[in-house]
Design a protein around this motif. Sequence first.
Motif, PDB file in Angstrom:
ATOM      1  N   ALA A 252       0.836  -1.206   0.000  1.00 34.24           N
ATOM      2  CA  ALA A 252       0.000   0.000   0.000  1.00 34.24           C
ATOM      3  C   ALA A 252       0.866   1.248   0.000  1.00 34.24           C
ATOM      4  CB  ALA A 252      -0.944  -0.014   1.197  1.00 34.24           C
ATOM      5  N   VAL A 253       1.908   1.238   0.817  1.00 32.31           N
ATOM      6  CA  VAL A 253       2.832   2.372   0.857  1.00 32.31           C
ATOM      7  C   VAL A 253       3.594   2.479  -0.459  1.00 32.31           C
ATOM      8  CG1 VAL A 253       4.860   3.329   2.035  1.00 32.31           C
ATOM      9  CG2 VAL A 253       3.047   2.242   3.364  1.00 32.31           C
ATOM     10  N   GLY A 254       3.887   1.313  -1.083  1.00 28.67           N
ATOM     11  CA  GLY A 254       4.612   1.320  -2.346  1.00 28.67           C
ATOM     12  C   GLY A 254       3.877   2.077  -3.435  1.00 28.67           C
ATOM     13  N   TYR A 255       2.572   1.899  -3.527  1.00 29.45           N
ATOM     14  CA  TYR A 255       1.797   2.636  -4.522  1.00 29.45           C
ATOM     15  C   TYR A 255       1.773   4.128  -4.214  1.00 29.45           C
ATOM     16  CZ  TYR A 255      -0.112  -1.137  -7.376  1.00 29.45           C
ATOM     17  OH  TYR A 255      -0.256  -2.167  -8.276  1.00 29.45           O
ATOM     18  N   LEU A 256       1.721   4.471  -2.931  1.00 31.12           N
ATOM     19  CA  LEU A 256       1.719   5.892  -2.561  1.00 31.12           C
ATOM     20  C   LEU A 256       3.063   6.539  -2.885  1.00 31.12           C
ATOM     21  CD1 LEU A 256      -0.154   5.701   0.878  1.00 31.12           C
ATOM     22  CD2 LEU A 256      -1.067   6.353  -1.358  1.00 31.12           C
ATOM     23  N   VAL A 257       4.146   5.818  -2.600  1.00 30.68           N
ATOM     24  CA  VAL A 257       5.474   6.334  -2.952  1.00 30.68           C
ATOM     25  C   VAL A 257       5.590   6.457  -4.467  1.00 30.68           C
ATOM     26  CG1 VAL A 257       7.958   5.864  -2.878  1.00 30.68           C
ATOM     27  CG2 VAL A 257       6.544   5.401  -0.876  1.00 30.68           C
ATOM     28  N   GLY A 258       5.037   5.485  -5.192  1.00 27.71           N
ATOM     29  CA  GLY A 258       5.061   5.556  -6.650  1.00 27.71           C
ATOM     30  C   GLY A 258       4.326   6.776  -7.164  1.00 27.71           C
ATOM     31  N   ALA A 259       3.160   7.076  -6.579  1.00 26.78           N
ATOM     32  CA  ALA A 259       2.400   8.256  -6.996  1.00 26.78           C
ATOM     33  C   ALA A 259       3.193   9.530  -6.738  1.00 26.78           C
ATOM     34  CB  ALA A 259       1.060   8.304  -6.264  1.00 26.78           C
ATOM     35  N   ALA A 260       3.893   9.579  -5.591  1.00 26.58           N
ATOM     36  CA  ALA A 260       4.681  10.772  -5.257  1.00 26.58           C
ATOM     37  C   ALA A 260       5.851  10.945  -6.222  1.00 26.58           C
ATOM     38  CB  ALA A 260       5.183  10.676  -3.817  1.00 26.58           C
ATOM     39  N   CYS A 261       6.552   9.849  -6.527  1.00 26.76           N
ATOM     40  CA  CYS A 261       7.721   9.942  -7.410  1.00 26.76           C
ATOM     41  C   CYS A 261       7.309  10.259  -8.846  1.00 26.76           C
ATOM     42  CB  CYS A 261       8.523   8.645  -7.367  1.00 26.76           C
ATOM     43  SG  CYS A 261       9.380   8.343  -5.806  1.00 26.76           S
ATOM     44  N   LEU A 262       6.191   9.708  -9.289  1.00 29.19           N
ATOM     45  CA  LEU A 262       5.761   9.942 -10.664  1.00 29.19           C
ATOM     46  C   LEU A 262       5.200  11.340 -10.869  1.00 29.19           C
ATOM     47  CD1 LEU A 262       4.112   6.529 -11.631  1.00 29.19           C
ATOM     48  CD2 LEU A 262       6.431   7.347 -12.088  1.00 29.19           C
ATOM     49  N   SER A 263       4.936  12.065  -9.781  1.00 35.30           N
ATOM     50  CA  SER A 263       4.507  13.454  -9.912  1.00 35.30           C
ATOM     51  C   SER A 263       5.697  14.393 -10.104  1.00 35.30           C
ATOM     52  CB  SER A 263       3.716  13.879  -8.673  1.00 35.30           C
ATOM     53  OG  SER A 263       4.532  13.868  -7.518  1.00 35.30           O
ATOM     54  N   ILE A 264       6.925  13.840 -10.004  1.00 38.08           N
ATOM     55  CA  ILE A 264       8.164  14.603 -10.219  1.00 38.08           C
ATOM     56  C   ILE A 264       8.698  14.261 -11.610  1.00 38.08           C
ATOM     57  CG2 ILE A 264      10.496  15.055  -9.354  1.00 38.08           C
ATOM     58  CD1 ILE A 264       9.565  14.019  -6.631  1.00 38.08           C
ATOM     59  N   TYR A 265       9.157  15.254 -12.344  1.00 37.11           N
ATOM     60  CA  TYR A 265       9.637  15.014 -13.706  1.00 37.11           C
ATOM     61  C   TYR A 265      10.856  14.102 -13.696  1.00 37.11           C
ATOM     62  CZ  TYR A 265      11.063  15.854 -18.517  1.00 37.11           C
ATOM     63  OH  TYR A 265      11.413  15.687 -19.833  1.00 37.11           O
ATOM     64  N   VAL A 266      10.933  13.197 -14.665  1.00 33.62           N
ATOM     65  CA  VAL A 266      11.932  12.138 -14.676  1.00 33.62           C
ATOM     66  C   VAL A 266      13.361  12.670 -14.621  1.00 33.62           C
ATOM     67  CG1 VAL A 266      11.896  12.036 -17.211  1.00 33.62           C
ATOM     68  CG2 VAL A 266      12.701  10.061 -15.910  1.00 33.62           C
ATOM     69  N   ASP A 267      13.650  13.778 -15.304  1.00 33.77           N
ATOM     70  CA  ASP A 267      15.021  14.298 -15.380  1.00 33.77           C
ATOM     71  C   ASP A 267      15.206  15.542 -14.533  1.00 33.77           C
ATOM     72  OD1 ASP A 267      16.114  12.376 -17.216  1.00 33.77           O
ATOM     73  OD2 ASP A 267      14.944  13.329 -18.802  1.00 33.77           O
ATOM     74  N   PHE A 268      14.526  15.603 -13.397  1.00 38.33           N
ATOM     75  CA  PHE A 268      14.633  16.802 -12.557  1.00 38.33           C
ATOM     76  C   PHE A 268      16.056  17.034 -12.064  1.00 38.33           C
ATOM     77  CE2 PHE A 268      14.300  13.507  -9.355  1.00 38.33           C
ATOM     78  CZ  PHE A 268      15.068  13.973  -8.301  1.00 38.33           C
ATOM     79  N   ASN A 269      16.868  15.973 -12.055  1.00 34.93           N
ATOM     80  CA  ASN A 269      18.236  16.087 -11.549  1.00 34.93           C
ATOM     81  C   ASN A 269      19.231  16.545 -12.603  1.00 34.93           C
ATOM     82  OD1 ASN A 269      17.831  13.574 -12.876  1.00 34.93           O
ATOM     83  ND2 ASN A 269      19.723  12.785 -11.984  1.00 34.93           N
ATOM     84  N   ARG A 270      18.787  16.690 -13.868  1.00 33.32           N
ATOM     85  CA  ARG A 270      19.760  17.080 -14.896  1.00 33.32           C
ATOM     86  C   ARG A 270      19.207  18.043 -15.940  1.00 33.32           C
ATOM     87  NH1 ARG A 270      20.769  11.200 -17.834  1.00 33.32           N
ATOM     88  NH2 ARG A 270      18.588  10.514 -17.953  1.00 33.32           N
ATOM     89  N   VAL A 271      17.980  18.507 -15.786  1.00 35.73           N
ATOM     90  CA  VAL A 271      17.450  19.525 -16.689  1.00 35.73           C
ATOM     91  C   VAL A 271      16.752  20.599 -15.866  1.00 35.73           C
ATOM     92  CG1 VAL A 271      17.107  17.864 -18.561  1.00 35.73           C
ATOM     93  CG2 VAL A 271      15.220  18.379 -17.010  1.00 35.73           C
ATOM     94  N   ASP A 272      16.523  21.737 -16.494  1.00 29.38           N
ATOM     95  CA  ASP A 272      15.791  22.815 -15.857  1.00 29.38           C
ATOM     96  C   ASP A 272      14.299  22.508 -15.964  1.00 29.38           C
ATOM     97  OD1 ASP A 272      14.817  25.128 -14.794  1.00 29.38           O
ATOM     98  OD2 ASP A 272      15.453  26.426 -16.450  1.00 29.38           O
ATOM     99  N   VAL A 273      13.708  22.125 -14.841  1.00 27.92           N
ATOM    100  CA  VAL A 273      12.306  21.710 -14.847  1.00 27.92           C
ATOM    101  C   VAL A 273      11.386  22.846 -15.277  1.00 27.92           C
ATOM    102  CG1 VAL A 273      10.435  20.747 -13.439  1.00 27.92           C
ATOM    103  CG2 VAL A 273      12.789  20.009 -13.053  1.00 27.92           C
ATOM    104  N   SER A 274      11.803  24.095 -15.024  1.00 25.35           N
ATOM    105  CA  SER A 274      10.956  25.232 -15.401  1.00 25.35           C
ATOM    106  C   SER A 274      10.782  25.344 -16.917  1.00 25.35           C
ATOM    107  CB  SER A 274      11.548  26.528 -14.845  1.00 25.35           C
ATOM    108  OG  SER A 274      12.842  26.763 -15.393  1.00 25.35           O
ATOM    109  N   SER A 275      11.685  24.711 -17.668  1.00 29.64           N
ATOM    110  CA  SER A 275      11.580  24.765 -19.130  1.00 29.64           C
ATOM    111  C   SER A 275      10.695  23.660 -19.694  1.00 29.64           C
ATOM    112  CB  SER A 275      12.983  24.649 -19.752  1.00 29.64           C
ATOM    113  OG  SER A 275      13.566  23.380 -19.456  1.00 29.64           O
TER     114      SER A 275
END
Length: 685
Positions: A252-275
């Motif tokens: 149950a927690v796994g699906y919630l963590v999945g929902a939280a992570c998937l709401s973040i852009y995949v390349d947030f660590n290497r691209v400018d998310v504002s673009s």
Amino acid sequence: MSRSNNNTRSQNGGISDVDVEKKFSTDGKREILCFSDIRCFVASLTVTIFFHGTMAMYAASTMTTQEKRYSLNASQLSVLVSMGQAGTLLSVIPVAYFGGRLGSNRPRWMGAGVICIGIGLLMGCLPHFVLGPYRYESLSAVDATEANASVAENLCLSTLSSSPGPYAHLADGEKSPNASTHMDLGCDSTDKQKTTESTVAYALIVIGVTVVGAGYSPLLTLGTSFIDDHASHRRSALYLGIINMMWGLGPAVGYLVGAACLSIYVDFNRVDVSSIDLKPSDSKWVGAWWLGLVLGAAAFFLVSPLYFLTPGTLKVGSDVKQQRKKNSDHEIGFLRMTWKLLKNPYFMVVIIAYALDTGTTFGFLPFIAKIFQVQFGLSAVNANLYAAIFGTIPYCLGMLLPGYIIKKFNLQPMGILKFYLVVLGIGIVLSAALYPFGCYSEPVVGVGKDGVDKTQLCNEDCGCPVDVFEPVCGSDGNTYASPCHAGCIGMGSSSFAGNYTNCGCISKFDSDGWNTTRMATLGPCKETETCSLIYPFLVVVALVALLMAGREVPCMMLALRSVEEREKSFAIGLRFLLARVLGPIPIPILYGKAIDMSCSVWKTLCGGAVRGDCQVYDNHALRRNLSVLTVLVRSVSFILLVIAAVIWRRKVRNTSYISKDNNGREAEPKKLFVGDGVEMESSQS
């Protein structure tokens, strides 16, 4: 215990109870850290199982995102589920046999397994770090050059100034000079790069899930036997109940963590998310599927030292010492023990029935989020939230209720078997009930039963490609397979960024007369209201998940009550091996095939030579395929359980041991060992 007995046990590789008491009475550090207490070990295993359950469902919740990111199909995703089980299968028997031998330090084996799980999770997220960033086609720019060149190619080819428009007059038999250009597209450098990335990513993910599966086997086999050896039967049942509860809470927690992570852009660590001009609700959005794997690996690495600090033998009370003496036995050979269990007909029939039933769970539950997305048009984030609430939480309750019912009514083997049959029978009916509840697929102009390339008079000279599915929503409210199929010959100006213009196939009259805009927007048309059938569908899914979990406790008790005490640990390992070989390894692949068979439009590369992920599903076919497959497999499981009941009843009646209860009725035995002889325990003992 005499010195000679102590020496004898030392020669056999074991540690005597006296040695253990002396060791821990002088080891003050371990006393303070509580690692000599079985409760500390139970706490460590509980946390580990919680993490494992969390990551198992997290991986399931992000599979559709991996599918989109690396152009995978449902059959490939189902192989990931099977490979995780195969990894455990490859290691479970040697771990159960060598790790469970007298004198073996079982906590260290488990610690090594926990580290192995962490390594596997890191390997699974390597594609994000070794491959390039995610690229999607954007229409935010005014012109159709450079970044938007591939988007511009999806326009009607009449956009060239030298060629006629879609409604231009042509002589009989004459075709637009560019009508066949799209059909001649080969495997260009871009398609080759996407194909290579897909292959590399899939290989790394497969290796990762296999390593994770291999690391899980020590937790599965050695943890249960270690607790049983260092706790009384009453406390052992309590501890195992707490641990099993984590198998419901973790997912149950796994699906919630999945929902939280998937709401973040995949390349947030290497691209400018504002673009990034995408939102989580957009069809092209890809969330940070890899983030949870990194966090999970860190969690497993942090918990692993707890097992290396736990001694191989713990200090126990007098009741456990008596239990050890009662259950003491000589070691039996690997092949001999295996053969004894394999020729036990009752044990084998129960295990095969359990394997098939478990296979439906491993095939159905990982795709719940995908089913929600396809059937009701939910985003990946919302689909995971629904999966957590209506899938894993009922599954958690289903893990707890059977144990309570069995204890409440003091069910004996035949009673447990009847209870399992009732649960499975209701589950079969509910699995069939999933078929009528769902939404029908919205029609897409340009998509027929054989896929894309259904032309009309308005786009027959546009040369629309068969390997491109880029849905757009026309101003007439219809969804078109691509801008080309809508007959669009231009792209919007800066004031209409993201739109296609002059779409010849959009010719709907509006309140002011002729619809002069004839414009299309990237993405399919969204329904204004959610399909009302989602509510009964969610109820049925919750009930199916609840009943699917109802088999775990009954099956374990039925299997263990048909073997001797000395065979318990090995029987657990063999049960797992047989169950995985016959169920969770092959059956999820069948589910993947069933899902792929309901696909109407595939994403293709290299002019259609390479098939990627599915773009459009036939909702009716999807529900039908999944319902029929689930009902068929679980029906076979039901028939096998009926056979098991017949075997048990005949075995009891063929013995001379049949007693009467207080009401004069026949009382079945609590346990029926199948060894060198037959040993029974009366239900009145």
